[in-house]
Every structure is written in C-alpha cells, then in structure tokens.
Scaffold this motif. Structure first.
Motif, short mmCIF file in Angstrom:
data_model
loop_
_atom_site.label_atom_id
_atom_site.label_comp_id
_atom_site.label_asym_id
_atom_site.label_seq_id
_atom_site.Cartn_x
_atom_site.Cartn_y
_atom_site.Cartn_z
N VAL A 1 22.00 -46.41 6.15
CA VAL A 1 22.19 -47.86 6.03
C VAL A 1 23.69 -48.14 5.95
O VAL A 1 24.32 -47.87 4.94
CB VAL A 1 21.45 -48.42 4.80
CG1 VAL A 1 21.70 -49.92 4.68
CG2 VAL A 1 19.96 -48.14 4.91
N GLN A 2 24.23 -48.67 7.04
CA GLN A 2 25.67 -48.91 7.17
C GLN A 2 25.96 -50.40 7.31
O GLN A 2 25.03 -51.21 7.47
CB GLN A 2 26.19 -48.15 8.39
CG GLN A 2 26.00 -46.63 8.34
CD GLN A 2 26.88 -45.98 7.29
OE1 GLN A 2 28.05 -46.31 7.15
NE2 GLN A 2 26.30 -45.04 6.55
N PRO A 3 27.23 -50.79 7.26
CA PRO A 3 27.57 -52.22 7.34
C PRO A 3 27.17 -52.89 8.65
O PRO A 3 26.96 -54.09 8.69
CB PRO A 3 29.10 -52.23 7.17
CG PRO A 3 29.40 -50.95 6.45
CD PRO A 3 28.41 -49.96 6.94
N THR A 4 27.08 -52.13 9.76
CA THR A 4 26.73 -52.71 11.05
C THR A 4 25.68 -51.87 11.76
O THR A 4 25.44 -50.71 11.40
CB THR A 4 27.96 -52.83 11.97
OG1 THR A 4 28.41 -51.51 12.33
CG2 THR A 4 29.09 -53.59 11.30
N LYS A 5 25.06 -52.44 12.79
CA LYS A 5 24.02 -51.73 13.54
C LYS A 5 24.60 -50.51 14.26
O LYS A 5 23.99 -49.44 14.25
CB LYS A 5 23.39 -52.68 14.56
CG LYS A 5 22.61 -53.83 13.96
CD LYS A 5 22.06 -54.74 15.04
CE LYS A 5 21.32 -55.93 14.46
NZ LYS A 5 20.79 -56.83 15.51
N LYS A 6 25.75 -50.69 14.89
CA LYS A 6 26.35 -49.58 15.63
C LYS A 6 26.72 -48.43 14.70
O LYS A 6 26.54 -47.26 15.04
CB LYS A 6 27.59 -50.06 16.40
CG LYS A 6 27.27 -50.92 17.61
CD LYS A 6 28.52 -51.28 18.38
CE LYS A 6 28.20 -52.13 19.61
NZ LYS A 6 29.42 -52.51 20.36
N ARG A 7 27.23 -48.75 13.53
CA ARG A 7 27.59 -47.70 12.57
C ARG A 7 26.34 -46.99 12.06
O ARG A 7 26.38 -45.79 11.78
CB ARG A 7 28.36 -48.31 11.40
CG ARG A 7 29.75 -48.79 11.76
CD ARG A 7 30.52 -49.16 10.50
NE ARG A 7 31.73 -49.91 10.81
CZ ARG A 7 32.57 -50.36 9.89
NH1 ARG A 7 32.34 -50.13 8.61
NH2 ARG A 7 33.64 -51.04 10.23
N SER A 8 25.26 -47.73 11.94
CA SER A 8 24.01 -47.14 11.49
C SER A 8 23.50 -46.11 12.50
O SER A 8 23.06 -45.02 12.13
CB SER A 8 22.95 -48.23 11.26
OG SER A 8 21.78 -47.69 10.69
N ILE A 9 23.53 -46.47 13.77
CA ILE A 9 23.10 -45.55 14.82
C ILE A 9 24.04 -44.35 14.90
O ILE A 9 23.60 -43.20 15.06
CB ILE A 9 23.02 -46.28 16.17
CG1 ILE A 9 21.87 -47.28 16.14
CG2 ILE A 9 22.84 -45.29 17.33
CD1 ILE A 9 21.73 -48.11 17.39
N GLN A 10 25.33 -44.61 14.77
CA GLN A 10 26.31 -43.51 14.77
C GLN A 10 26.08 -42.58 13.59
O GLN A 10 26.16 -41.35 13.72
CB GLN A 10 27.73 -44.09 14.73
CG GLN A 10 28.84 -43.04 14.69
CD GLN A 10 28.93 -42.21 15.95
OE1 GLN A 10 28.46 -42.64 17.01
NE2 GLN A 10 29.52 -41.03 15.88
N ALA A 11 25.75 -43.16 12.44
CA ALA A 11 25.49 -42.36 11.25
C ALA A 11 24.26 -41.48 11.45
O ALA A 11 24.25 -40.30 11.09
CB ALA A 11 25.29 -43.27 10.04
N ALA A 12 23.20 -42.06 12.04
CA ALA A 12 21.98 -41.29 12.29
C ALA A 12 22.25 -40.16 13.28
O ALA A 12 21.75 -39.04 13.11
CB ALA A 12 20.89 -42.21 12.83
N TYR A 13 23.06 -40.47 14.30
CA TYR A 13 23.39 -39.45 15.31
C TYR A 13 24.14 -38.27 14.70
O TYR A 13 23.78 -37.10 14.90
CB TYR A 13 24.21 -40.08 16.43
CG TYR A 13 24.86 -39.06 17.36
CD1 TYR A 13 24.11 -38.38 18.31
CD2 TYR A 13 26.23 -38.78 17.25
CE1 TYR A 13 24.70 -37.44 19.15
CE2 TYR A 13 26.82 -37.84 18.07
CZ TYR A 13 26.05 -37.17 19.02
OH TYR A 13 26.64 -36.24 19.83
N THR A 14 25.21 -38.56 13.96
CA THR A 14 26.01 -37.48 13.37
C THR A 14 25.19 -36.66 12.38
O THR A 14 25.33 -35.43 12.32
CB THR A 14 27.25 -38.05 12.66
OG1 THR A 14 26.85 -38.99 11.66
CG2 THR A 14 28.19 -38.73 13.65
N ARG A 15 24.34 -37.32 11.63
CA ARG A 15 23.52 -36.60 10.65
C ARG A 15 22.43 -35.77 11.31
O ARG A 15 22.10 -34.68 10.84
CB ARG A 15 22.93 -37.61 9.65
CG ARG A 15 23.97 -38.09 8.64
CD ARG A 15 23.64 -39.43 8.02
NE ARG A 15 24.65 -39.81 7.03
CZ ARG A 15 25.87 -40.25 7.32
NH1 ARG A 15 26.25 -40.39 8.58
NH2 ARG A 15 26.71 -40.57 6.36
N LEU A 16 21.87 -36.28 12.40
CA LEU A 16 20.85 -35.52 13.13
C LEU A 16 21.46 -34.26 13.74
O LEU A 16 20.89 -33.17 13.64
CB LEU A 16 20.23 -36.39 14.22
CG LEU A 16 19.16 -35.71 15.09
CD1 LEU A 16 17.99 -35.26 14.22
CD2 LEU A 16 18.69 -36.65 16.19
#
Length: 324
Positions: A43-58
C-alpha cells in the motif's frame, strides 16, 4: 499536540491487511498472517508506486526462494547457512535494483527456514501468500480520493500570494518605504512545493497520463517566482523615487488584480510596451541617483516581460470559477 487523524492510506492499509489475512486463513495457508504483512508493504501513496512495490517484492521473494532452496537443501537448515545465504542474497537484489523487496523476501525465506524442509506444498503455500498479499495490496490501492479540490485550493492561494506581492511592490514604488517583510514569497515557495508534489501524485495515479495540467501550471508559477525573487532587490533598493516608479506601480497594481489561471499575458505584454513607451517620453535623469533608479526600473520591466512570456506559453487551466 498534533491533531489525531486517520488518512485514506491508513484506512486502506488496515482494511487491506484484514482482507488478505482473512483470505489466506480461509484457504488454510500456513503463516496466513504474513499475507497481511505483504499487503501492508504494497500500500503506497500512488497506484504506480503500489504496482512497482508489488513487482520488486515479487521478484525479490522469488529470488529468495531460489536462494533458500539451494542453500538449505545443499547445506543445512542452520543459522550459519542462513547468514551465508543473506551475504550473497542481499548484494544480488541490490544489483537487480529490487532492494525494496528485502523485507518481504526475508519473510518468505524465514518461512522456509522454519519449515526445515523444502517441498512442493511449501512452495505452493508461499506463492499463495504472495498472490494474496500483493494482489490485495494492489487492489485496495486502486481507489484514490479525488484531489481536484485540493489542487484548486493551492492554485487560488498561490494566485492570492502573487497578487499581494505585486501590491506590496507597487506600494513601495509609490511611498518609498513599507513595512513589508516578504513573508508572501516564503509562503509561495512552500505552497508551490506542496502543490507540485500533490499534482505529481495525480500523474502517478493515472497509468495513461504522463503529465498533469496543474503540475505544468505550478511549474510555470515556480519559474515566475524565481524571476520575482531575482528582481525584487532592484526595485526595493532604489536610491530615489523617480517619476517612472509611479508608472510601474500602476502597471503592477493592475496586474495584481488579474492574477489567475487563464491566459491574458499577451494583453499585459502590450500594456508593458506602452509603459516602456511612456518611459521613453520622460526627461533624462538629472543626476547619478536618478540614472540608477531609472535603469533599475527599466530592467525590472524587462524581467516582467519575461514573467509574462512564461505565462503566455501556458495554455491555461480549465477551472469552474475564475478569480476576476
């Protein structure tokens, strides 16, 4: 004491964590509470950051599973083996630029270490936790509050500050001295920083949008403020108040009453040409101090032309209600 408040992101984090844990628990996954941790991290401040966060963590978690399998199965499930694996694992995710996924990948690695045995059931469990945790995090973060009203608030406040600045300069040119402390300039700098940050978030909340009209507007105002800050000392340190000062003051007062998000810069550049023409009709300076004052005012007018030129290149904002 700071006022207690619960923001949208806090609310979404709490709801998302609860949902992901409930789903993982429903499917009877081991360490189901970890799904909530993975959601919280996404859960990040923006949608793009949220997807980026999920990608890096995956990516980091997948690499972590591979490293865990090779290390623990080839050697042993021992603390020293874990330490040795982390010594290699951390530089690897750093080189792949997925360092943000370190915490989530460590959660997966610790699950494998605690299990003491690498099996297909364990792999399925960890992949399911990642799918639920990251998926819920992305899904819950797809809702973003409308910030149009807040962006418009910053626009109005910044325009009011610019109007006040021009009025204070005009007052000085007429009176020769004022008690103005310049706080509007400091406030304008702060407001512009906050406004641009908010507008940039709006860009990152729209996948197909590469720019935000408000961001362009605030950037334009920031360029104008740089000009104001640069030339302000020229008109606030005049050795004498000359006749040209009254003409410039009239122009600035008129301009202060028409600071808005529309585009009337061409009209005011034409007025500025008239001011310059009036300058040319006035008598030449009689002494050195008058010469310095007239030169400073003329230079100020040149900079104001640049100020208006920057505004003229901006197409204008479509807002529901314009200031006059």
């Amino acid at each position: 004491m700071k006022k207690f408040s619960i923001g949208y992101r806090t609310l979404k984090t709490a709801i998302g964590a609860a949902i992901s844990i409930a789903i993982a628990q429903y499917f009877d996954l081991a360490s189901y509470a970890s799904a909530g941790i993975l959601t919280i991290l996404c859960v990040q401040p923006t949608k793009k950051r949220s997807i980026q966060a999920a990608y890096t963590r995956l990516v980091a978690s997948t690499i972590g599973m591979v490293f865990a399998f090779l290390s623990f199965e080839l050697f042993s499930y021992h603390p020293l083996t874990l330490a040795g694996m982390l010594l290699v694992f951390i530089p690897t995710i750093v080189s792949l630029k997925v360092t943000d996924g370190f915490i989530s990948s460590t959660v997966i690695i610790m699950h494998i270490y605690a299990a003491g045995n690498f099996s297909s059931a364990l792999v399925y469990n960890e992949l399911a936790l990642m799918a639920i945790g990251y998926g819920t995090g992305i899904a819950i973060n797809m809702y973003m509050p409308d910030i149009q009203k807040e962006l418009n608030y910053y626009r109005v406040k910044i325009e009011e500050l610019y109007s006040k600045i021009f009025l204070e300069i005009a007052s000085y040119l007429r009176q020769g001295d004022t008690l103005w402390d310049g706080r509007e300039i400091i406030e304008a700098v702060r407001m512009l920083e906050n406004a641009k940050s908010l507008a940039f978030k709006d860009v990152e909340n729209h996948f197909m949008r590469r720019k935000n009209d408000y961001y362009v507007y605030f950037d334009m105002r920031e360029q104008q403020l740089e000009i104001i800050e640069r030339v302000l000392p020229k008109v606030t340190t005049l050795p004498v108040i000359v006749q040209e000062a009254e003409i410039v003051a009239d122009f600035l007062q008129d301009l202060s009453e028409h600071v808005h998000s529309g585009n009337t810069a061409r009209h005011y550049r034409e007025k500025l040409d008239q001011v310059k023409h009036e300058f040319s009709q006035l008598p030449l300076p009689q002494n050195h101090e008058q010469f310095i004052a007239q030169a400073a005012l003329y230079q100020f007018m040149e900079e104001m032309d640049r100020y208006l030129e920057i505004k003229q290149s901006f197409k204008g904002l479509k807002v529901k209600k314009e200031r006059p």
